[in-house]
Write a protein that holds these residues in place. Structure first.
Motif, PDB file in Angstrom:
ATOM      1  N   PRO A 261       0.803  -1.240   0.000  1.00 44.58           N
ATOM      2  CA  PRO A 261       0.000   0.000   0.000  1.00 44.58           C
ATOM      3  C   PRO A 261       0.828   1.279   0.000  1.00 44.58           C
ATOM      4  O   PRO A 261       0.296   2.355  -0.293  1.00 44.58           O
ATOM      5  CB  PRO A 261      -0.817  -0.111   1.299  1.00 44.58           C
ATOM      6  N   VAL A 262       2.112   1.183   0.325  1.00 41.76           N
ATOM      7  CA  VAL A 262       2.943   2.382   0.421  1.00 41.76           C
ATOM      8  C   VAL A 262       3.137   3.031  -0.948  1.00 41.76           C
ATOM      9  O   VAL A 262       3.101   4.267  -1.069  1.00 41.76           O
ATOM     10  CB  VAL A 262       4.308   2.041   1.056  1.00 41.76           C
ATOM     11  N   GLY A 263       3.326   2.229  -1.990  1.00 38.02           N
ATOM     12  CA  GLY A 263       3.567   2.775  -3.320  1.00 38.02           C
ATOM     13  C   GLY A 263       2.450   3.686  -3.813  1.00 38.02           C
ATOM     14  O   GLY A 263       2.700   4.852  -4.158  1.00 38.02           O
ATOM     15  N   PRO A 264       1.197   3.207  -3.875  1.00 34.24           N
ATOM     16  CA  PRO A 264       0.099   4.075  -4.303  1.00 34.24           C
ATOM     17  C   PRO A 264      -0.081   5.307  -3.419  1.00 34.24           C
ATOM     18  O   PRO A 264      -0.416   6.387  -3.909  1.00 34.24           O
ATOM     19  CB  PRO A 264      -1.123   3.148  -4.234  1.00 34.24           C
ATOM     20  N   ALA A 265       0.138   5.151  -2.108  1.00 31.60           N
ATOM     21  CA  ALA A 265      -0.016   6.283  -1.191  1.00 31.60           C
ATOM     22  C   ALA A 265       1.043   7.353  -1.457  1.00 31.60           C
ATOM     23  O   ALA A 265       0.731   8.547  -1.524  1.00 31.60           O
ATOM     24  CB  ALA A 265       0.068   5.798   0.253  1.00 31.60           C
ATOM     25  N   VAL A 266       2.291   6.936  -1.616  1.00 32.31           N
ATOM     26  CA  VAL A 266       3.364   7.891  -1.902  1.00 32.31           C
ATOM     27  C   VAL A 266       3.136   8.547  -3.258  1.00 32.31           C
ATOM     28  O   VAL A 266       3.354   9.754  -3.427  1.00 32.31           O
ATOM     29  CB  VAL A 266       4.734   7.188  -1.851  1.00 32.31           C
ATOM     30  N   SER A 267       2.679   7.787  -4.232  1.00 33.13           N
ATOM     31  CA  SER A 267       2.392   8.329  -5.554  1.00 33.13           C
ATOM     32  C   SER A 267       1.351   9.445  -5.477  1.00 33.13           C
ATOM     33  O   SER A 267       1.522  10.517  -6.062  1.00 33.13           O
ATOM     34  CB  SER A 267       1.903   7.213  -6.476  1.00 33.13           C
ATOM     35  N   ALA A 268       0.259   9.188  -4.748  1.00 31.05           N
ATOM     36  CA  ALA A 268      -0.787  10.197  -4.610  1.00 31.05           C
ATOM     37  C   ALA A 268      -0.273  11.423  -3.866  1.00 31.05           C
ATOM     38  O   ALA A 268      -0.614  12.569  -4.202  1.00 31.05           O
ATOM     39  CB  ALA A 268      -1.983   9.596  -3.881  1.00 31.05           C
ATOM     40  N   ALA A 269       0.576  11.206  -2.862  1.00 28.05           N
ATOM     41  CA  ALA A 269       1.145  12.325  -2.113  1.00 28.05           C
ATOM     42  C   ALA A 269       2.068  13.159  -3.000  1.00 28.05           C
ATOM     43  O   ALA A 269       2.052  14.399  -2.935  1.00 28.05           O
ATOM     44  CB  ALA A 269       1.904  11.802  -0.897  1.00 28.05           C
ATOM     45  N   LEU A 270       2.877  12.506  -3.812  1.00 26.82           N
ATOM     46  CA  LEU A 270       3.744  13.227  -4.751  1.00 26.82           C
ATOM     47  C   LEU A 270       2.919  14.120  -5.666  1.00 26.82           C
ATOM     48  O   LEU A 270       3.254  15.294  -5.889  1.00 26.82           O
ATOM     49  CB  LEU A 270       4.550  12.234  -5.589  1.00 26.82           C
ATOM     50  N   TYR A 271       1.851  13.578  -6.200  1.00 27.98           N
ATOM     51  CA  TYR A 271       0.993  14.346  -7.112  1.00 27.98           C
ATOM     52  C   TYR A 271       0.351  15.521  -6.380  1.00 27.98           C
ATOM     53  O   TYR A 271       0.331  16.657  -6.896  1.00 27.98           O
ATOM     54  CB  TYR A 271      -0.083  13.441  -7.702  1.00 27.98           C
TER      55      TYR A 271
ATOM     56  N   ALA B 207      -6.422   7.409 -10.058  1.00 31.48           N
ATOM     57  CA  ALA B 207      -5.931   7.412 -11.438  1.00 31.48           C
ATOM     58  C   ALA B 207      -4.606   6.667 -11.578  1.00 31.48           C
ATOM     59  O   ALA B 207      -4.370   5.988 -12.585  1.00 31.48           O
ATOM     60  CB  ALA B 207      -5.771   8.852 -11.924  1.00 31.48           C
ATOM     61  N   ASN B 208      -3.733   6.791 -10.586  1.00 31.22           N
ATOM     62  CA  ASN B 208      -2.389   6.231 -10.695  1.00 31.22           C
ATOM     63  C   ASN B 208      -2.273   4.796 -10.200  1.00 31.22           C
ATOM     64  O   ASN B 208      -1.252   4.148 -10.433  1.00 31.22           O
ATOM     65  CB  ASN B 208      -1.393   7.088  -9.899  1.00 31.22           C
ATOM     66  N   LEU B 209      -3.296   4.297  -9.513  1.00 27.48           N
ATOM     67  CA  LEU B 209      -3.190   3.002  -8.852  1.00 27.48           C
ATOM     68  C   LEU B 209      -2.706   1.871  -9.775  1.00 27.48           C
ATOM     69  O   LEU B 209      -1.738   1.170  -9.438  1.00 27.48           O
ATOM     70  CB  LEU B 209      -4.524   2.631  -8.207  1.00 27.48           C
ATOM     71  N   PRO B 210      -3.322   1.647 -10.946  1.00 23.59           N
ATOM     72  CA  PRO B 210      -2.850   0.531 -11.795  1.00 23.59           C
ATOM     73  C   PRO B 210      -1.400   0.695 -12.237  1.00 23.59           C
ATOM     74  O   PRO B 210      -0.609  -0.249 -12.161  1.00 23.59           O
ATOM     75  CB  PRO B 210      -3.815   0.564 -12.983  1.00 23.59           C
ATOM     76  N   GLY B 211      -1.056   1.900 -12.702  1.00 27.46           N
ATOM     77  CA  GLY B 211       0.309   2.122 -13.179  1.00 27.46           C
ATOM     78  C   GLY B 211       1.348   2.010 -12.082  1.00 27.46           C
ATOM     79  O   GLY B 211       2.434   1.462 -12.291  1.00 27.46           O
ATOM     80  N   VAL B 212       1.015   2.521 -10.903  1.00 29.55           N
ATOM     81  CA  VAL B 212       1.956   2.459  -9.785  1.00 29.55           C
ATOM     82  C   VAL B 212       2.199   1.019  -9.366  1.00 29.55           C
ATOM     83  O   VAL B 212       3.344   0.612  -9.127  1.00 29.55           O
ATOM     84  CB  VAL B 212       1.429   3.285  -8.591  1.00 29.55           C
ATOM     85  N   LEU B 213       1.147   0.231  -9.285  1.00 28.86           N
ATOM     86  CA  LEU B 213       1.316  -1.171  -8.890  1.00 28.86           C
ATOM     87  C   LEU B 213       2.159  -1.943  -9.895  1.00 28.86           C
ATOM     88  O   LEU B 213       2.887  -2.869  -9.519  1.00 28.86           O
ATOM     89  CB  LEU B 213      -0.045  -1.841  -8.716  1.00 28.86           C
ATOM     90  N   ARG B 214       2.091  -1.557 -11.161  1.00 28.92           N
ATOM     91  CA  ARG B 214       2.888  -2.259 -12.191  1.00 28.92           C
ATOM     92  C   ARG B 214       4.382  -2.008 -12.024  1.00 28.92           C
ATOM     93  O   ARG B 214       5.196  -2.815 -12.515  1.00 28.92           O
ATOM     94  CB  ARG B 214       2.428  -1.841 -13.588  1.00 28.92           C
ATOM     95  N   VAL B 215       4.762  -0.917 -11.376  1.00 25.42           N
ATOM     96  CA  VAL B 215       6.196  -0.685 -11.124  1.00 25.42           C
ATOM     97  C   VAL B 215       6.566  -0.964  -9.667  1.00 25.42           C
ATOM     98  O   VAL B 215       7.692  -1.383  -9.382  1.00 25.42           O
ATOM     99  CB  VAL B 215       6.613   0.756 -11.514  1.00 25.42           C
ATOM    100  N   TRP B 216       5.636  -0.763  -8.761  1.00 30.33           N
ATOM    101  CA  TRP B 216       5.933  -0.918  -7.335  1.00 30.33           C
ATOM    102  C   TRP B 216       6.034  -2.383  -6.920  1.00 30.33           C
ATOM    103  O   TRP B 216       6.957  -2.768  -6.204  1.00 30.33           O
ATOM    104  CB  TRP B 216       4.862  -0.199  -6.522  1.00 30.33           C
TER     105      TRP B 216
END
Length: 228
Positions: free
Chosen positions: A62-72, A96-105
């Motif tokens: 869960p950290v990846g999507p959360a950090v991604s949203a915070a960055l945005y 919006a970023n959840l699928p893409g972030v999970l593919r790299v995270w």
């Protein structure tokens, strides 16, 4: 007319801007804690045994999507104190970023877990201790590449393979970014070692803000060179 004047006065002062910045940080911190809580609670309870490493990786998903949203949210928040929308920006980016972030995270966590398990079991596998050096170097490379990929996929829309290429490219193109990220990771690791994961969680938004500022050279070059 008086509303317009008041709006301008509110948005021009350094004190109001500082208050707006602090407010944004507090809101994003609360949302970071909320979205990472399902993983943080079991992570704090896990012991330090090497057999728990796969569980640690699962807790960190869960950290990846959360950090991604915070960055945005931190990147796109307007400086005008009369137009503060950190929560709206955070949730919009999270969805919006959840699928893409999970593919790299998730692949990043998988690689790091495999490396960590191998390092933890070098003695049991009767492998020469010298093998730890290349494993650590690969782990550092994966971490820094994953960090770049997280920033790219959080702020831009590229195909996953293009995100990976950009992440690798900017490891060399903007050396200040990976160097800064190493320092930031070392600081987070020191906080965890001296205190606990809970302290790092409470300072998460400050670390994310620093992570964003470190990535500015890469972000600016992507905008100039790869966004038509």
């Amino acid at each position: 007319m008086s509303d317009v004047r008041t709006r301008g006065q509110v948005g021009d002062g350094p004190l109001s801007r500082a208050a707006a910045f602090v407010y944004t940080l507090l809101v994003v911190e609360l949302l970071l804690l909320l979205t990472t809580l399902p993983g943080l609670v079991p992570l704090v309870l896990l012991g330090g045994d090497a057999s728990n490493l796969p569980l640690v990786a699962i807790c960190l998903v869960p950290v990846g999507p959360a950090v991604s949203a915070a960055l945005y949210a931190l990147r796109h928040q307007r400086p005008d104190p009369t137009d503060l929308r950190p929560a709206g920006l955070f949730w919009r980016a999270y969805r919006a970023n959840l699928p893409g972030v999970l593919r790299v995270w998730v692949p990043t966590l998988l690689w790091l877990t495999v490396i960590a398990v191998n390092l933890a079991n070098l003695g049991a596998a009767t492998v020469p201790a010298g093998w730890a050096v290349p494993l650590v170097l690969v782990g550092v490379g994966v971490t820094l590449c994953g960090a770049n990929a997280l920033v790219v996929t959080s702020l831009f829309t590229f195909r996953t393979r293009d995100v990976a290429r950009l992440a690798l490219y900017f490891l060399v193109r903007t050396p200040s970014v990976p160097i800064g990220n190493v320092v930031l990771l070392a600081a987070a690791a020191a906080l965890t070692a001296v205190f606990s994961e809970a302290v790092v969680a409470l300072l998460a938004v400050v670390l994310v803000w620093a992570f964003l500022r470190i990535g500015d050279p890469m972000i600016d070059k992507i905008r100039k060179e790869f966004i038509g």
